[in-house]
Design an enzyme around this catalytic site. Structure first.
Site, PDB file in Angstrom:
ATOM      1  N   GLY A   1       3.344   1.828  -1.850  1.00 51.33           N
ATOM      2  CA  GLY A   1       3.985   1.985  -3.111  1.00 51.33           C
ATOM      3  C   GLY A   1       3.675   3.053  -4.155  1.00 51.33           C
ATOM      4  O   GLY A   1       2.623   3.716  -3.885  1.00 51.33           O
TER       5      GLY A   1
ATOM      6  N   ASP B   1      -4.727  -2.253 -19.613  1.00 50.90           N
ATOM      7  CA  ASP B   1      -4.573  -2.378 -21.007  1.00 50.90           C
ATOM      8  C   ASP B   1      -5.913  -1.851 -21.710  1.00 50.90           C
ATOM      9  O   ASP B   1      -6.241  -1.448 -22.785  1.00 50.90           O
ATOM     10  CB  ASP B   1      -4.738  -3.789 -21.244  1.00 50.90           C
TER      11      ASP B   1
ATOM     12  N   ASP C   1       2.495  -2.788   4.354  1.00 50.73           N
ATOM     13  CA  ASP C   1       3.369  -2.776   3.381  1.00 50.73           C
ATOM     14  C   ASP C   1       4.750  -3.208   4.230  1.00 50.73           C
ATOM     15  O   ASP C   1       4.614  -2.985   5.428  1.00 50.73           O
ATOM     16  CB  ASP C   1       3.812  -1.392   2.819  1.00 50.73           C
TER      17      ASP C   1
ATOM     18  N   ALA D   1       0.855  -1.127   0.048  1.00 47.30           N
ATOM     19  CA  ALA D   1      -0.171  -0.157   0.152  1.00 47.30           C
ATOM     20  C   ALA D   1       0.738   1.261  -0.191  1.00 47.30           C
ATOM     21  O   ALA D   1       0.406   2.270  -0.370  1.00 47.30           O
ATOM     22  CB  ALA D   1      -0.861  -0.147   1.235  1.00 47.30           C
TER      23      ALA D   1
ATOM     24  N   HIS E   1      -1.146  -9.937 -19.959  1.00 47.87           N
ATOM     25  CA  HIS E   1      -0.756  -8.543 -19.722  1.00 47.87           C
ATOM     26  C   HIS E   1       0.866  -8.200 -19.927  1.00 47.87           C
ATOM     27  O   HIS E   1       1.631  -8.073 -19.256  1.00 47.87           O
ATOM     28  CB  HIS E   1      -1.027  -7.919 -18.258  1.00 47.87           C
TER      29      HIS E   1
HETATM   30  P1  NAD Z   1       6.775   0.256  -6.062  1.00 46.22           P
HETATM   31  O1  NAD Z   1       8.066  -0.135  -5.925  1.00 46.22           O
HETATM   32  O2  NAD Z   1       6.463   1.708  -5.974  1.00 46.22           O
HETATM   33  O3  NAD Z   1       5.867  -0.379  -4.619  1.00 46.22           O
HETATM   34  C1  NAD Z   1       5.812  -1.817  -4.651  1.00 46.22           C
HETATM   35  C2  NAD Z   1       5.477  -1.708  -2.932  1.00 46.22           C
HETATM   36  O4  NAD Z   1       5.474  -3.027  -2.639  1.00 46.22           O
HETATM   37  C3  NAD Z   1       6.772  -1.031  -2.109  1.00 46.22           C
HETATM   38  O5  NAD Z   1       6.092  -0.078  -1.256  1.00 46.22           O
HETATM   39  C4  NAD Z   1       7.525  -2.232  -1.362  1.00 46.22           C
HETATM   40  O6  NAD Z   1       7.612  -1.734  -0.165  1.00 46.22           O
HETATM   41  C5  NAD Z   1       5.994  -3.149  -1.435  1.00 46.22           C
HETATM   42  N1  NAD Z   1       6.293  -4.706  -0.983  1.00 46.22           N
HETATM   43  C6  NAD Z   1       7.610  -5.145  -1.660  1.00 46.22           C
HETATM   44  N2  NAD Z   1       7.566  -6.363  -0.969  1.00 46.22           N
HETATM   45  C7  NAD Z   1       6.503  -6.509  -0.376  1.00 46.22           C
HETATM   46  C8  NAD Z   1       5.998  -7.623   0.698  1.00 46.22           C
HETATM   47  N3  NAD Z   1       6.498  -8.725   0.762  1.00 46.22           N
HETATM   48  N4  NAD Z   1       4.650  -7.183   1.271  1.00 46.22           N
HETATM   49  C9  NAD Z   1       4.058  -6.256   1.109  1.00 46.22           C
HETATM   50  N5  NAD Z   1       4.489  -5.131   0.398  1.00 46.22           N
HETATM   51  C10 NAD Z   1       5.767  -5.329  -0.284  1.00 46.22           C
HETATM   52  O7  NAD Z   1       6.052  -0.505  -7.464  1.00 46.22           O
HETATM   53  P2  NAD Z   1       4.708  -0.026  -8.141  1.00 46.22           P
HETATM   54  O8  NAD Z   1       5.126   1.074  -9.209  1.00 46.22           O
HETATM   55  O9  NAD Z   1       3.731   0.122  -6.985  1.00 46.22           O
HETATM   56  O10 NAD Z   1       4.554  -1.417  -8.689  1.00 46.22           O
HETATM   57  C11 NAD Z   1       4.172  -2.540  -8.043  1.00 46.22           C
HETATM   58  C12 NAD Z   1       3.907  -3.714  -8.983  1.00 46.22           C
HETATM   59  O11 NAD Z   1       2.739  -3.353 -10.032  1.00 46.22           O
HETATM   60  C13 NAD Z   1       5.078  -3.898  -9.937  1.00 46.22           C
HETATM   61  O12 NAD Z   1       5.372  -5.421  -9.980  1.00 46.22           O
HETATM   62  C14 NAD Z   1       4.382  -3.406 -11.426  1.00 46.22           C
HETATM   63  O13 NAD Z   1       5.318  -4.133 -12.350  1.00 46.22           O
HETATM   64  C15 NAD Z   1       3.306  -3.741 -11.189  1.00 46.22           C
HETATM   65  N6  NAD Z   1       2.500  -3.236 -12.257  1.00 46.22           N
HETATM   66  C16 NAD Z   1       1.394  -3.759 -12.533  1.00 46.22           C
HETATM   67  C17 NAD Z   1       0.520  -3.246 -13.695  1.00 46.22           C
HETATM   68  C18 NAD Z   1      -0.770  -4.166 -14.386  1.00 46.22           C
HETATM   69  O14 NAD Z   1      -1.241  -3.576 -14.958  1.00 46.22           O
HETATM   70  N7  NAD Z   1      -0.917  -4.912 -13.483  1.00 46.22           N
HETATM   71  C19 NAD Z   1       0.755  -1.894 -13.950  1.00 46.22           C
HETATM   72  C20 NAD Z   1       1.683  -1.323 -13.136  1.00 46.22           C
HETATM   73  C21 NAD Z   1       2.483  -1.639 -12.514  1.00 46.22           C
HETATM   74  C1  LMR Z   2       2.265  -1.328 -17.552  1.00 47.59           C
HETATM   75  O1  LMR Z   2       1.407  -2.198 -18.103  1.00 47.59           O
HETATM   76  O2  LMR Z   2       2.233  -0.321 -17.355  1.00 47.59           O
HETATM   77  C2  LMR Z   2       2.618  -2.181 -16.273  1.00 47.59           C
HETATM   78  O3  LMR Z   2       2.486  -3.562 -16.283  1.00 47.59           O
HETATM   79  C3  LMR Z   2       4.088  -1.832 -15.818  1.00 47.59           C
HETATM   80  C4  LMR Z   2       5.094  -2.289 -16.698  1.00 47.59           C
HETATM   81  O4  LMR Z   2       5.857  -2.953 -16.136  1.00 47.59           O
HETATM   82  O5  LMR Z   2       5.014  -1.913 -18.017  1.00 47.59           O
END
Ligand code: NAD
Ligand code: LMR
Length: 336
Positions: A11, A155, A34, A9, A190
């Site tokens: 992040g 997407d 987190d 939460a 994705h």
């Molecule tokens: P970020 O690094 O800003 O935040 C991730 C958070 O996860 C951090 O606060 C970290 O402390 C926390 N974390 C790490 N290990 C943990 C654990 N074991 N338990 C609880 N919290 C933990 O990253 P972000 O930009 O928020 O991205 C997070 C994820 O989402 C990445 O894997 C990214 O690729 C993915 N993402 C997915 C999509 C999608 O379309 N599904 C889109 C964007 C990003």
């Molecule tokens: C996205 O589609 O933006 C996410 O999956 C983050 C990434 O790694 O591209």
């Protein structure tokens, strides 16, 4: 009224997503977990007037799971954006090594503490982390195919926005993203070529050149953001918006009498409804449109007819997905 637990939460996605959930009056309790700073984020959000209970949880030591368990207690929906994001030059699969373990351990606790909760996986690579979540829940004997989702809504946001721009460019006409919503969908997986935009009759408005550039932008929109952020992460604000769109629909379905239309990456082979043969014959996971009700996915709905081009894209997508799904399954069952 609904309790939502956000894991990760603090992040880049977790914070704005938690903000949006703080503003939803149907959420009676928000639990933010987190490994760093969840209490800080919760304290900040708690100053926004609301009748909602909000609590931040973080582990007291490297081995402490009591705080995670407290955050998960009685959760109706668990949203998981925990894990590392990409840097330029990385693929989503490069995140597997770290994020696979994170998702497995978090879903394990969710399966133990709130086995009836909906699980929404955002952490990448979604094509593999969702199979990890499913297999982990299966090992605990609490897997429900109607309640586990890979969030691919971004997407769909990209398709709606970029197609609206493409139509304007090609015809001069304004068709808003809201008008396109539901009529066009991104299905498949994705990542890159596993993402299949289905355009219905809107494809007729586009020359092959405009279509190809739209396709590339939808499939590789994530790369565009990673590159623009220059090593400071990937999509966060658009993802929080997308995640909130999906989760708020889930809340609507859970609390109201209405059935909601959504799209997400699901294990579809035990769900009711029709799936194209090219998908059903090759994989058991795919992002698909469905109707959501109080108990989760009620029916997969695939009313969209596919063009030859889209059928070709589906063939490419299922081939790549096979390996990525297997990688997730094998992570939970190394000998399989
Ligand atoms: P970020 O690094 O800003 O935040 C991730 C958070 O996860 C951090 O606060 C970290 O402390 C926390 N974390 C790490 N290990 C943990 C654990 N074991 N338990 C609880 N919290 C933990 O990253 P972000 O930009 O928020 O991205 C997070 C994820 O989402 C990445 O894997 C990214 O690729 C993915 N993402 C997915 C999509 C999608 O379309 N599904 C889109 C964007 C990003
Ligand atoms: C996205 O589609 O933006 C996410 O999956 C983050 C990434 O790694 O591209």
């Amino acid at each position: 009224m609904v309790k939502i637990t956000v894991l990760g939460a603090a992040g880049g996605i977790g914070q704005p997503l938690s903000l949006l959930l703080r503003l939803n009056s149907k959420v009676s309790e928000l639990a933010l977990f987190d490994i760093v700073n969840a209490q800080g984020v919760a304290t900040d959000l708690s100053h926004i007037p609301s009748t909602q209970k909000i609590t931040g949880y973080g582990p007291k030591s490297k081995t402490d799971i009591t705080q995670l368990q407290a955050a998960l207690k009685d959760a109706d929906i668990v949203v998981i954006p925990a894990g590392i994001p990409r840097k330029p030059g990385m693929t989503r699969n490069d995140l597997f090594k770290i994020n696979a373990s994170i998702v497995k351990s978090l879903v394990h606790q969710a399966g133990l503490i709130c086995p009836n909760a909906f699980i929404c996986v955002i952490s990448n690579p979604v094509n593999s982390t969702v199979p990890i979540a499913v297999e982990e829940l299966k090992t605990l004997g609490v897997y429900n195919p109607s309640k586990v989702f890979g969030v691919t809504t971004l997407d769909n946001l990209r398709l709606e926005e970029f197609l609206s721009l493409s139509i304007k460019r090609a015809t001069g006409k304004t068709v808003t993203p809201a008008e396109l919503r539901g009529d066009v969908i991104s299905i498949g997986g994705h990542s890159g070529s596993t993402i299949v935009p289905v355009l219905n009759s809107w494809a007729r408005n586009l020359s092959s050149e405009v279509y190809d550039s739209l396709l590339h932008r939808v499939q590789y929109g994530g790369d565009e953001v990673v590159k623009a952020k220059q090593g400071r992460g990937s999509a966060t604000l658009s993802m929080a918006t997308a995640g909130y769109r999906f989760v708020s629909h889930l809340i609507e379905a859970l609390t109201g009498d209405s059935v909601v239309d959504e799209v997400a990456y699901v294990k579809f082979d035990e769900l009711p409804g029709q799936v194209p043969d090219i998908v059903a014959d090759n994989v058991s996971y795919f992002s698909l449109p469905f109707k959501l009700g109080k108990t989760g996915v009620k029916l997969i709905t695939f009313p969209h007819s596919l063009s030859d081009k889209e059928t070709g894209l589906m063939a490419v997508a299922v081939n790549q997905l096979k390996d990525e799904i297997a990688r997730g399954v094998n992570f939970v069952h190394p000998s399989k």
